[in-house]
Design a protein around this motif. Structure first.
Motif, PDB file in Angstrom:
ATOM      1  N   UNK A  12     -13.762  27.500 -30.075  1.00 49.35           N
ATOM      2  CA  UNK A  12     -12.683  26.525 -30.214  1.00 49.35           C
ATOM      3  C   UNK A  12     -12.527  26.093 -31.662  1.00 49.35           C
ATOM      4  N   UNK A  13     -13.611  25.981 -32.375  1.00 51.69           N
ATOM      5  CA  UNK A  13     -13.564  25.558 -33.774  1.00 51.69           C
ATOM      6  C   UNK A  13     -12.864  26.571 -34.654  1.00 51.69           C
ATOM      7  N   UNK A  14     -12.735  27.802 -34.194  1.00 55.67           N
ATOM      8  CA  UNK A  14     -12.055  28.832 -34.972  1.00 55.67           C
ATOM      9  C   UNK A  14     -10.533  28.714 -34.887  1.00 55.67           C
ATOM     10  N   UNK A  15     -10.033  27.880 -33.978  1.00 55.55           N
ATOM     11  CA  UNK A  15      -8.595  27.754 -33.770  1.00 55.55           C
ATOM     12  C   UNK A  15      -7.890  27.021 -34.905  1.00 55.55           C
ATOM     13  N   UNK A  16      -8.582  26.159 -35.583  1.00 55.67           N
ATOM     14  CA  UNK A  16      -7.950  25.368 -36.633  1.00 55.67           C
ATOM     15  C   UNK A  16      -8.946  25.120 -37.768  1.00 55.67           C
ATOM     16  N   UNK A  17      -8.445  25.119 -39.010  1.00 54.00           N
ATOM     17  CA  UNK A  17      -9.331  24.842 -40.146  1.00 54.00           C
ATOM     18  C   UNK A  17      -9.838  23.407 -40.097  1.00 54.00           C
ATOM     19  N   UNK A  18      -9.077  22.507 -39.504  1.00 56.69           N
ATOM     20  CA  UNK A  18      -9.525  21.121 -39.381  1.00 56.69           C
ATOM     21  C   UNK A  18     -10.702  21.007 -38.420  1.00 56.69           C
ATOM     22  N   UNK A  19     -10.838  21.945 -37.504  1.00 61.95           N
ATOM     23  CA  UNK A  19     -11.893  21.915 -36.501  1.00 61.95           C
ATOM     24  C   UNK A  19     -13.087  22.790 -36.864  1.00 61.95           C
ATOM     25  N   UNK A  20     -13.020  23.481 -37.995  1.00 59.98           N
ATOM     26  CA  UNK A  20     -14.000  24.535 -38.277  1.00 59.98           C
ATOM     27  C   UNK A  20     -15.458  24.061 -38.284  1.00 59.98           C
ATOM     28  N   UNK A  21     -15.733  22.831 -38.664  1.00 63.95           N
ATOM     29  CA  UNK A  21     -17.110  22.347 -38.710  1.00 63.95           C
ATOM     30  C   UNK A  21     -17.474  21.435 -37.546  1.00 63.95           C
ATOM     31  N   UNK A  22     -16.555  21.297 -36.601  1.00 70.11           N
ATOM     32  CA  UNK A  22     -16.790  20.395 -35.483  1.00 70.11           C
ATOM     33  C   UNK A  22     -17.999  20.805 -34.645  1.00 70.11           C
ATOM     34  N   UNK A  23     -18.242  22.111 -34.519  1.00 63.98           N
ATOM     35  CA  UNK A  23     -19.349  22.577 -33.690  1.00 63.98           C
ATOM     36  C   UNK A  23     -20.704  22.158 -34.253  1.00 63.98           C
ATOM     37  N   UNK A  24     -20.760  21.798 -35.517  1.00 58.97           N
ATOM     38  CA  UNK A  24     -22.043  21.422 -36.122  1.00 58.97           C
ATOM     39  C   UNK A  24     -22.532  20.060 -35.641  1.00 58.97           C
ATOM     40  N   UNK A  25     -21.688  19.343 -34.911  1.00 59.82           N
ATOM     41  CA  UNK A  25     -22.102  18.028 -34.413  1.00 59.82           C
ATOM     42  C   UNK A  25     -22.344  18.026 -32.902  1.00 59.82           C
ATOM     43  N   UNK A  26     -22.421  19.192 -32.307  1.00 59.17           N
ATOM     44  CA  UNK A  26     -22.694  19.288 -30.876  1.00 59.17           C
ATOM     45  C   UNK A  26     -24.110  18.782 -30.593  1.00 59.17           C
ATOM     46  N   UNK A  27     -24.243  17.887 -29.631  1.00 59.88           N
ATOM     47  CA  UNK A  27     -25.562  17.330 -29.331  1.00 59.88           C
ATOM     48  C   UNK A  27     -26.199  17.942 -28.086  1.00 59.88           C
ATOM     49  N   UNK A  28     -25.408  18.691 -27.306  1.00 59.56           N
ATOM     50  CA  UNK A  28     -25.934  19.393 -26.136  1.00 59.56           C
ATOM     51  C   UNK A  28     -25.988  20.882 -26.453  1.00 59.56           C
ATOM     52  N   UNK A  29     -27.186  21.407 -26.547  1.00 60.72           N
ATOM     53  CA  UNK A  29     -27.367  22.805 -26.936  1.00 60.72           C
ATOM     54  C   UNK A  29     -27.860  23.592 -25.729  1.00 60.72           C
ATOM     55  N   UNK A  30     -27.060  24.578 -25.320  1.00 61.36           N
ATOM     56  CA  UNK A  30     -27.424  25.432 -24.194  1.00 61.36           C
ATOM     57  C   UNK A  30     -27.442  26.870 -24.667  1.00 61.36           C
ATOM     58  N   UNK A  31     -28.596  27.498 -24.559  1.00 64.60           N
ATOM     59  CA  UNK A  31     -28.790  28.865 -25.031  1.00 64.60           C
ATOM     60  C   UNK A  31     -29.173  29.749 -23.852  1.00 64.60           C
ATOM     61  N   UNK A  32     -28.427  30.817 -23.661  1.00 59.78           N
ATOM     62  CA  UNK A  32     -28.719  31.729 -22.556  1.00 59.78           C
ATOM     63  C   UNK A  32     -28.854  33.141 -23.095  1.00 59.78           C
ATOM     64  N   UNK A  33     -30.082  33.607 -23.203  1.00 62.86           N
ATOM     65  CA  UNK A  33     -30.358  34.937 -23.709  1.00 62.86           C
ATOM     66  C   UNK A  33     -30.876  35.885 -22.652  1.00 62.86           C
ATOM     67  N   UNK A  34     -30.662  35.585 -21.380  1.00 59.22           N
ATOM     68  CA  UNK A  34     -31.238  36.393 -20.305  1.00 59.22           C
ATOM     69  C   UNK A  34     -30.557  37.757 -20.188  1.00 59.22           C
ATOM     70  N   UNK A  35     -29.273  37.814 -20.307  1.00 58.73           N
ATOM     71  CA  UNK A  35     -28.558  39.059 -20.031  1.00 58.73           C
ATOM     72  C   UNK A  35     -28.419  39.969 -21.250  1.00 58.73           C
TER      73      UNK A  35
END
Length: 176
Positions: A12-35
């Motif tokens: 989603x952050x790639x959609x707009x230059x204004x949003x480009x760094x928004x993902x750096x403030x995500x506080x819920x981190x979910x990582x799925x490396x099973x597949x």
């Protein structure tokens, strides 16, 4: 942003230059490396996680969920979990695909996880090959929820240490 899965939030952050760094403030981190069956995909996954964590702002982690299977480097897993602990994780969920995490890889992790003072909820799933030894200095003063599924303890003393270190415990789920 924080209600989106991490991968979608980054996209989603790639959609707009204004949003480009928004993902750096995500506080819920979910990582799925099973597949990640192919080595190239596993390597891209590990690079993505390393890059994401290095770009992330220095804010607390509300929720850290790691689900992984064979082929993900154990030192990387330890780094990622230590990152969450150092950033004041409140909810930690570790789901390991059967047989992928051996006892020798969990030693440092036990110390970090079982001495995390900010932890409110701890969920450990599917570690049948692991014999868990709770450190003598276990201290989880704010832990309210503890879910242990398919785990083995090294001895009864480990169980007592864990229970006695959780003074605020409201919910306990143990499944084998």
């Amino acid at each position: 942003m924080s209600s989106l899965p991490m991968k979608e939030a980054v996209r989603t952050c790639l959609l707009s230059t204004r949003w480009k760094d928004l993902f750096t403030s995500i506080s819920n981190i979910e990582l799925d490396g099973v597949l990640r069956k192919r080595r190239a995909l596993r390597n891209r996954f590990m690079e993505f996680v390393d890059g994401f964590l290095s770009l992330r702002k220095d804010i607390s982690v509300d929720r850290f969920r790691l689900c992984y299977g064979p082929g993900i480097d154990h030192p990387k897993i330890n780094e990622w979990i230590l990152y969450a602990v150092r950033h004041g994780v409140r909810e930690l969920e570790l789901i390991f695909q059967s047989g992928t995490f051996e006892t020798r890889h969990f030693t440092d992790l036990e110390f970090w996880v079982f001495t995390c003072k900010t932890l409110l909820t701890l969920r450990l799933f599917n570690l049948p090959s692991l014999v868990l030894t709770i450190p003598t200095h276990c201290c989880l003063p704010n832990l309210k929820g503890l879910h242990l599924t398919f785990l083995k303890f090294s001895d009864d003393e480990s169980i007592r240490r864990l229970h006695s270190s959780c003074n605020s415990l409201e919910e306990l789920l143990v499944q084998s």
